[in-house]
Every structure is written in C-alpha cells, then in structure tokens.
Write a protein that holds these residues in place. Structure first.
Motif, PDB file in Angstrom:
ATOM      1  N   ASP A 176     -37.796 -28.702 122.123  1.00 36.14           N
ATOM      2  CA  ASP A 176     -38.559 -27.805 121.244  1.00 36.14           C
ATOM      3  C   ASP A 176     -39.726 -27.175 122.002  1.00 36.14           C
ATOM      4  O   ASP A 176     -40.012 -25.981 121.829  1.00 36.14           O
ATOM      5  N   VAL A 177     -40.395 -27.996 122.825  1.00 37.74           N
ATOM      6  CA  VAL A 177     -41.527 -27.470 123.606  1.00 37.74           C
ATOM      7  C   VAL A 177     -41.050 -26.404 124.583  1.00 37.74           C
ATOM      8  O   VAL A 177     -41.678 -25.349 124.739  1.00 37.74           O
ATOM      9  N   ILE A 178     -39.922 -26.675 125.245  1.00 36.86           N
ATOM     10  CA  ILE A 178     -39.370 -25.706 126.205  1.00 36.86           C
ATOM     11  C   ILE A 178     -38.973 -24.414 125.505  1.00 36.86           C
ATOM     12  O   ILE A 178     -39.256 -23.308 125.987  1.00 36.86           O
ATOM     13  N   LYS A 179     -38.318 -24.554 124.335  1.00 29.28           N
ATOM     14  CA  LYS A 179     -37.918 -23.365 123.579  1.00 29.28           C
ATOM     15  C   LYS A 179     -39.139 -22.563 123.133  1.00 29.28           C
ATOM     16  O   LYS A 179     -39.145 -21.329 123.216  1.00 29.28           O
ATOM     17  N   ARG A 180     -40.147 -23.287 122.644  1.00 24.62           N
ATOM     18  CA  ARG A 180     -41.360 -22.603 122.187  1.00 24.62           C
ATOM     19  C   ARG A 180     -42.051 -21.899 123.354  1.00 24.62           C
ATOM     20  O   ARG A 180     -42.514 -20.752 123.229  1.00 24.62           O
ATOM     21  N   GLY A 181     -42.101 -22.572 124.524  1.00 26.27           N
ATOM     22  CA  GLY A 181     -42.705 -21.955 125.701  1.00 26.27           C
ATOM     23  C   GLY A 181     -41.935 -20.728 126.153  1.00 26.27           C
ATOM     24  O   GLY A 181     -42.537 -19.720 126.547  1.00 26.27           O
ATOM     25  N   GLU A 182     -40.600 -20.828 126.072  1.00 27.01           N
ATOM     26  CA  GLU A 182     -39.777 -19.692 126.475  1.00 27.01           C
ATOM     27  C   GLU A 182     -39.975 -18.510 125.530  1.00 27.01           C
ATOM     28  O   GLU A 182     -40.058 -17.353 125.969  1.00 27.01           O
ATOM     29  N   ARG A 183     -40.069 -18.806 124.225  1.00 25.03           N
ATOM     30  CA  ARG A 183     -40.316 -17.723 123.257  1.00 25.03           C
ATOM     31  C   ARG A 183     -41.667 -17.063 123.516  1.00 25.03           C
ATOM     32  O   ARG A 183     -41.801 -15.831 123.441  1.00 25.03           O
ATOM     33  N   GLU A 184     -42.676 -17.905 123.798  1.00 28.77           N
ATOM     34  CA  GLU A 184     -44.009 -17.348 124.071  1.00 28.77           C
ATOM     35  C   GLU A 184     -44.005 -16.508 125.346  1.00 28.77           C
ATOM     36  O   GLU A 184     -44.661 -15.460 125.416  1.00 28.77           O
TER      37      GLU A 184
END
Length: 221
Positions: A176-184
C-alpha cells in the motif's frame, strides 16, 4: 446467523482449526449410542457440556479460566467414568492455539499436566497388573508422550501461523505504501509536466500578443 456466530460457531480468526478436533467425537459417541442407559445419557450430557466449554474457551475473555479449568474437571470425570482420557487433547491444542502471554500459558499448562497426571494415574490403577505388560506400557508411553507434547506443539504451530499472518499484513502495508508513493510520484510528474506546458503556452501567448501588437502598430503607421 448472528446467534450461530455468537453461541455455536468458533471465532473466525481461528479458521477451520478448532473444528478439526470435533472429528474425534466419533469415538465417544459410538460407545454411547444407543442412549439406552442412565450412565450413557449422563455421559452424553457431560460430553455436550465439555464441547460447550471447549467452544467458549476459544474466546479469550475474563471467563477463560472457567472454560479451561471446567474442561480439565470434565476430562477427569469422564476419564474416571468412561476412560476417555483422550479428551484432554481438545484442551491441550486449545490452550496452545490461544494468543496468551507466557505467564498465562504456563498457568493453564500446569493445570493441564496436573489433570493429565491424575487421568493416567487413574487409568493405571484400574488396569492393575495388566497395565505393566509390554504392549500396554508401550502404547501407554506413546499416548502419554503425545498428550504431554500436544500443548507445546499447538503453541509452536499457532505462533508460526500468527507470524505468517503478521508477515502477510506487513507485506500488504508495504504494498500500500509503495502504491501510494507511486501515485504521488505520478501526480507530481503530471503536475510538473502540466505546469511546464502551461508556462510554455503562456510565454508563447505573450510573445504572440506582443508580435501582434507590434505588427498592428506598424500597419497603422
């Protein structure tokens, strides 16, 4: 459905594990059927109470000592009346699978070993001299060793299962953190790209406006 979940079914977090041991009920039930004597009826009632205590023991609440030590007492009674010493396995694997602190686990483990010792002592006195024959001693030692190690084995399996659950949960959080970072990151890139495009358009528009004004001014002269 809520009634079943609250009063009949085992807590979902333990999965199928608690239901597995219910298969062993085949052995006492086959000895009780048909319920045609007072002894069998009373034994059946005590067995039903034991299973009820066993089910409630999977809910770690303030009443847990009642359910666990109630099982110990019922195991002792049913061993004396019916030689069902194997019922202790239900409680052994139950206390092994519960999320208990080390002091609490030792507290229930001591009670388990005391109960198991009393059950085997009773079985030995009832068997008399026959208990010390080669076959009986061999079978008894295997059974005793299995029952002694059962709560420790249950604890080890439970800890391994909980660690794997925690690892899966941790991996899910990392994902989830990686996905959120990628979206940001993508949002920042889009913002920077759009900002740059708008800046270029603005500069070109201002330049075009100035050229147009200059051309218009030259035409008026």
């Amino acid at each position: 459905m809520k009634f079943l979940q609250k009063n009949i079914l085992f807590p979902k977090r333990f999965g199928f594990y608690p239901y597995f041991w219910l298969i062993w009920l085949i052995f006492p039930l086959t000895t009780l059927w048909p319920f045609n004597t007072a002894h069998k009826i009373i034994s059946g009632i005590l067995l039903a109470i034991f299973i009820w205590f066993y089910r409630n023991g999977y809910s770690v609440t303030k009443t847990l000592p009642l359910w666990i030590y109630g099982q110990y007492l019922l195991c002792l009674i049913l061993t004396i009346t019916n030689a069902w010493v194997y019922l202790t396995l239900f409680t052994a694997w139950e206390i092994g699978s519960l999320p208990l602190s080390k002091p609490k686990f030792r507290y229930y483990l001591v009670g388990y070993y005391v109960t198991l010792g009393l059950c085997f002592a009773w079985m030995a006195t009832q068997a008399g001299a026959n208990f010390f024959t080669a076959d009986n001693v061999g079978n008894g030692l295997v059974m005793m060793l299995f029952e002694i190690l059962s709560p420790l084995g249950g604890k080890s399996i439970s800890n391994s299962y909980r660690r794997s659950q925690e690892l899966r949960a941790q991996n899910s959080r990392y994902a989830d953190v990686i996905k959120r970072g990628e979206r940001e990151r993508i949002a920042r890139d889009l913002h920077d790209t759009l900002g740059q495009s708008f800046s270029t358009i603005t500069v070109k528009a201002e330049l075009a406006s100035k050229l147009l004004e200059k051309k218009t001014g030259s035409g008026a002269c």
